[in-house]
Design an enzyme around this catalytic site. Structure first.
Site, PDB file in Angstrom:
ATOM      1  N   SER A   1       4.010   1.696   2.367  1.00 45.49           N
ATOM      2  CA  SER A   1       5.357   1.710   1.780  1.00 45.49           C
ATOM      3  C   SER A   1       6.251   2.717   2.487  1.00 45.49           C
ATOM      4  O   SER A   1       7.420   2.441   2.785  1.00 45.49           O
ATOM      5  CB  SER A   1       5.277   2.045   0.284  1.00 45.49           C
ATOM      6  OG  SER A   1       4.615   1.025  -0.427  1.00 45.49           O
TER       7      SER A   1
ATOM      8  N   GLY B   1       0.835  -1.196   0.000  1.00 41.54           N
ATOM      9  CA  GLY B   1       0.000   0.000   0.000  1.00 41.54           C
ATOM     10  C   GLY B   1       0.871   1.248   0.000  1.00 41.54           C
ATOM     11  O   GLY B   1       2.060   1.196   0.341  1.00 41.54           O
ATOM     12  N   CYS B   2       0.284   2.382  -0.351  1.00 42.43           N
ATOM     13  CA  CYS B   2       1.058   3.620  -0.479  1.00 42.43           C
ATOM     14  C   CYS B   2       1.555   4.119   0.877  1.00 42.43           C
ATOM     15  O   CYS B   2       2.765   4.261   1.090  1.00 42.43           O
ATOM     16  CB  CYS B   2       0.259   4.686  -1.209  1.00 42.43           C
ATOM     17  SG  CYS B   2      -1.377   5.020  -0.520  1.00 42.43           S
ATOM     18  N   HIS B   3       0.644   4.385   1.819  1.00 40.72           N
ATOM     19  CA  HIS B   3       1.075   4.824   3.145  1.00 40.72           C
ATOM     20  C   HIS B   3       1.985   3.775   3.785  1.00 40.72           C
ATOM     21  O   HIS B   3       2.983   4.112   4.429  1.00 40.72           O
ATOM     22  CB  HIS B   3      -0.141   5.050   4.057  1.00 40.72           C
ATOM     23  CG  HIS B   3      -1.002   6.205   3.665  1.00 40.72           C
ATOM     24  ND1 HIS B   3      -0.592   7.515   3.769  1.00 40.72           N
ATOM     25  CD2 HIS B   3      -2.273   6.247   3.190  1.00 40.72           C
ATOM     26  CE1 HIS B   3      -1.574   8.321   3.371  1.00 40.72           C
ATOM     27  NE2 HIS B   3      -2.596   7.571   3.008  1.00 40.72           N
TER      28      HIS B   3
END
Length: 306
Positions: free
Chosen positions: A119, A115-117
């Protein structure tokens, strides 16, 4: 023979970004479903089973359904949803975390794209736990600022509406129940026994991300040395000089890039680590293409913008 690649959910933000990175390549064959059949289960089944690698850019339930449609033992999957990130039968797609992670991705049939957050958080915290700089039960706090494209088509339309809520001109804090969907992922991958206090924030910019982990009682120079050593030689994750390269950090600095940079600031008693990257790049589609490259035995940066 060129490997056959299929993107299930190409019309979404992540799928479109993957397609942009793959569309001009001549070392793979993209399988493109007819637009009017992209939601036809039987047609999708055909494409999923014809692919050497399938990207799943779908909601969680649809991603699980897509996996169930694969009836062979040859189609390899990269799932961009949250569905399989804590599943022990899936390999976590962050190659820079360790040699074992990279080798697992290389040989994997099932890769869960980060996921972005998550990462941003994991890139900072995993090496510190692995190297004994912080304990698994450390009470961590994290604030993560993202561009509005991270919310997908609905949020993009909301922010780009000329009649939008004027409050969108400022940053928006959300996830106020402190149960963000990425928390199980960060705890599982980093081996944490206590969930961090995690505050996600959306800003009035299209893409870019700055995820900051706060570490009271930890020497910033020790953290910087540990992270620098951990990521030495990596192409897509780097560590900036101590304190960063300017006296402030802009969240959209790496917008349009597929790399991630860690910036360590502080002193002997307090530290912050900020992961600076593109939420659509190393935070989503760029990472997915990197994982595909590794799985195919190609240079991991092929088709990516560093």
């Amino acid at each position: 023979m060129k490997p056959k690649i299929y993107i299930d959910g190409k019309e979404g933000t992540t799928g479109l970004q993957i397609y942009e990175r793959l569309g001009g390549r001549d070392d793979i064959e993209l399988l493109l479903i007819d637009e009017d059949k992209r939601k036809d289960t039987e047609e999708r089944r055909k494409f999923l089973n014809a692919a050497d690698i399938a990207f799943l850019c779908l909601p969680d339930a649809a991603a699980k359904e897509a996996v169930s449609l694969i009836e062979n033992d040859t189609t390899r999957v990269i799932d961009a949803s949250t569905a399989h990130r804590t599943d022990p039968d899936w390999d976590y797609g962050f190659a820079e975390l360790s040699k074992a992670h990279r080798e697992a991705i290389k040989n994997s049939m099932r890769v869960a794209n980060p996921g972005c957050h998550a990462s941003g958080f994991i890139s900072s915290v995993y090496p510190l736990v692995a190297n004994g700089i912080i304990a698994e039960d450390t009470a961590l706090t994290c604030a993560s600022l993202t561009g509005y494209s991270g919310g997908g088509k609905k949020m993009i339309a909301e922010y780009q509406d000329e009649n939008r809520d004027p409050r969108h001109d400022s940053e928006r804090i959300y996830g106020l129940n402190l149960h963000h969907k990425h928390l199980p992922e960060v705890g599982y991958i980093c081996g944490l026994t206590q969930a961090p206090v995690f505050v996600p924030i959306v800003g009035d910019f299209y893409k870019g991300m700055a995820t900051t982990v706060m570490l009271p009682g930890v020497d910033a120079h020790l953290v910087h040395a540990t992270l620098t050593r951990h990521y030495e030689g990596q192409q897509l994750v780097t560590v900036a000089p101590f304190g960063g390269e300017e006296p402030m950090i802009y969240a959209n600095t790496l917008a349009g890039h597929d790399s991630l940079k860690l910036i360590v600031c502080g002193h002997e008693e307090q530290t912050i680590v900020t992961a600076l990257f593109d939420n659509l790049g190393k935070g989503a589609s760029g990472a997915a293409v990197q994982n595909m490259n590794i799985m195919l035995g190609l240079d991991e940066t092929t088709g990516l913008n560093l």
